[in-house]
Design a protein around this motif. Structure first.
Motif, short mmCIF file in Angstrom:
data_model
loop_
_atom_site.label_atom_id
_atom_site.label_comp_id
_atom_site.label_asym_id
_atom_site.label_seq_id
_atom_site.Cartn_x
_atom_site.Cartn_y
_atom_site.Cartn_z
N ILE A 118 2.03 1.77 -3.56
CA ILE A 118 0.95 2.29 -4.41
C ILE A 118 0.73 3.77 -4.13
O ILE A 118 0.57 4.58 -5.05
CB ILE A 118 -0.35 1.50 -4.17
N ARG A 119 0.75 4.13 -2.87
CA ARG A 119 0.58 5.54 -2.51
C ARG A 119 1.74 6.39 -3.04
O ARG A 119 1.52 7.48 -3.57
CB ARG A 119 0.48 5.66 -0.99
N LEU A 151 -3.06 2.79 2.63
CA LEU A 151 -3.71 3.75 1.74
C LEU A 151 -4.70 4.64 2.48
O LEU A 151 -5.27 5.55 1.88
CB LEU A 151 -4.42 3.01 0.61
N THR A 209 1.32 6.98 -6.70
CA THR A 209 0.23 7.93 -6.95
C THR A 209 0.67 9.35 -6.68
O THR A 209 0.39 10.27 -7.47
CB THR A 209 -0.99 7.56 -6.09
N LEU A 219 -5.97 7.69 -4.52
CA LEU A 219 -5.82 6.54 -5.40
C LEU A 219 -5.51 7.05 -6.80
O LEU A 219 -5.88 8.17 -7.16
CB LEU A 219 -7.11 5.69 -5.43
N ILE A 262 -9.85 6.34 2.69
CA ILE A 262 -8.78 6.32 1.68
C ILE A 262 -8.86 7.63 0.90
O ILE A 262 -9.88 7.93 0.27
CB ILE A 262 -8.92 5.11 0.74
N GLY A 310 0.81 -1.21 0.00
CA GLY A 310 0.00 0.00 0.00
C GLY A 310 0.85 1.26 0.00
O GLY A 310 0.51 2.25 -0.67
N GLU A 311 1.95 1.23 0.75
CA GLU A 311 2.85 2.38 0.75
C GLU A 311 3.42 2.64 -0.64
O GLU A 311 3.55 3.80 -1.07
CB GLU A 311 3.98 2.15 1.74
#
Length: 372
Positions: free
Chosen positions: A121-122, A152, A125, A185, A182, A118-119
């Motif tokens: 992906i963040r 997230l 983004t 995204l 969240i 998740g980190e």
């Protein structure tokens, strides 16, 4: 006469990357037929090696490193790939993979988390990713992707309003869920790439099939499955039966809960590197992976290559560490296959000098092609 040869293998996990496999087969081929035009298109199925495959196909791509929480809590460096169309690729193996665990045990199986995914992906983004591709493979955890969602911004809380513990160990304590927290995204969403079709729960689910590989005992598997079932109840979604929901310890399910799309990794990567068109122009395709068996024909790289080649009536040769009996010349199998184990005389020799025997396999394929 010059012929066009496409070489599109997966990695031989633990011994050679897909790029190394393709290069070694090409060396062997050229030693016999130097006049042929060879195109190297290393492949992947959504697991480890996906970054390598897409990097080769996209000259405008660039690797970017970031530091995230590893599967059992320690900081770890992860490589991401920024593609030329402003999509980013994250390999779960880079952030939360089992190879990041120094010593796999029942305890690490319980505590391992996808928080680092998740980190990553963040991070992508924030850096401007319009879309994030997530390669699901080689996971250390069975947390249903909850760790990634928490990173997230999602809230998974106990009855006392405290964040649940990370890992599968915390799933049973979920009382409150808030995905609306969240706050960031990618605008064009998340695409999860996988080579498995397992559901979240049950005898074919994430805990039962993949838990033992991560250190879980039979008792742990039952507990992990119950934890994932509690997660599904808490989220109240109907995604548990979606093919691929059980991928990477249920991470596919977690990503589905926030609107992600699951795609067959090998097919998505084939499209990304324009493999259908390349195969259509070829006289022969060579593919392979560490072990070629019936599972190879169900969503793995060889199956994608074989299906694309069949559409264009192009013959296929498989090169693999081992080749199961009965597949060569079958309805869905290759026309020829070369086993490194048979060429080298033993599994140990094939694994110790993999590139040498890949070279030999390429030469053998070229001789057979010339005789055909």
């Amino acid at each position: 006469m010059q012929r066009r040869i496409v070489i599109a293998p997966d990695s031989f996990k633990g011994t050679a990357t897909a790029s190394e496999v393709a290069a070694a087969i090409a060396r062997g081929w050229r030693s016999v037929r130097p006049e042929d035009a060879i195109e190297l298109l290393p492949m992947a199925d959504g697991g480890e090696g996906t970054i390598d495959a897409l990097e080769v196909s996209d000259p405008g791509s660039a690797r970017v490193a970031c530091t995230v929480r590893g599967p059992v809590g320690e900081p770890t460096s992860a490589e991401l790939l920024r593609l030329s169309d402003d999509s980013w690729l994250v390999e779960l193996a880079e952030t939360s993979g089992i190879d990041k665990v120094a010593e796999v045990s029942r305890l690490t199986a319980r505590l391992a988390t996808t928080f680092g995914l998740g980190e990553a992906i963040r991070y992508a983004t924030v850096q401007g990713a319009k879309r994030v591709l997530v390669a699901l493979g080689s996971s250390a955890s069975t947390d249903g992707g909850v760790g990634a969602l928490m990173a997230l911004g999602a809230r998974f809380e106990t009855a006392e309003g405290e964040p649940i513990p990370l890992g599968n160990a915390g799933l049973a304590s979920i009382e409150h869920v808030d995905l609306s927290s969240i706050d960031l995204l990618p605008p064009e969403g998340i695409v999860a790439l996988t080579d498995v079709t397992n559901p979240l729960l049950g005898p074919e689910g994430a805990a039962a099939v993949f838990g033992p590989q991560k250190g879980a005992s039979p008792e742990d598997v039952r507990e992990f499955d119950a934890g994932l079932a509690h997660l599904a109840e808490a989220l109240g979604t109907s995604n548990a039966e979606v093919p691929g929901a059980g991928a990477a310890g249920g991470t596919g399910y977690g990503l589905l809960a926030i609107g992600a799309e699951i795609q067959a990794g090998a097919l998505a990567i084939a499209d990304a590197i324009d493999l259908p068109a390349r195969i259509a122009e070829a006289d022969l395709v060579i593919t392979g992976e560490g072990s070629f068996d019936e599972q190879s024909l169900a969503g793995k790289v060889p199956s994608a290559v074989l299906n694309l080649a069949a559409e264009s009536d192009v013959p296929v040769v498989v090169v693999a560490g081992r080749v199961a009996e009965g597949l060569v010349g079958s309805q869905f199998g290759p026309s020829q296959a070369h086993s490194l184990t048979e060429l080298a005389g033993s599994d140990l020799a094939a694994m110790t000098e993999t590139e040498r025997w890949l070279d030999e396999a390429g030469a053998a394929a070229a001789r057979e092609f010339g005789d055909a």
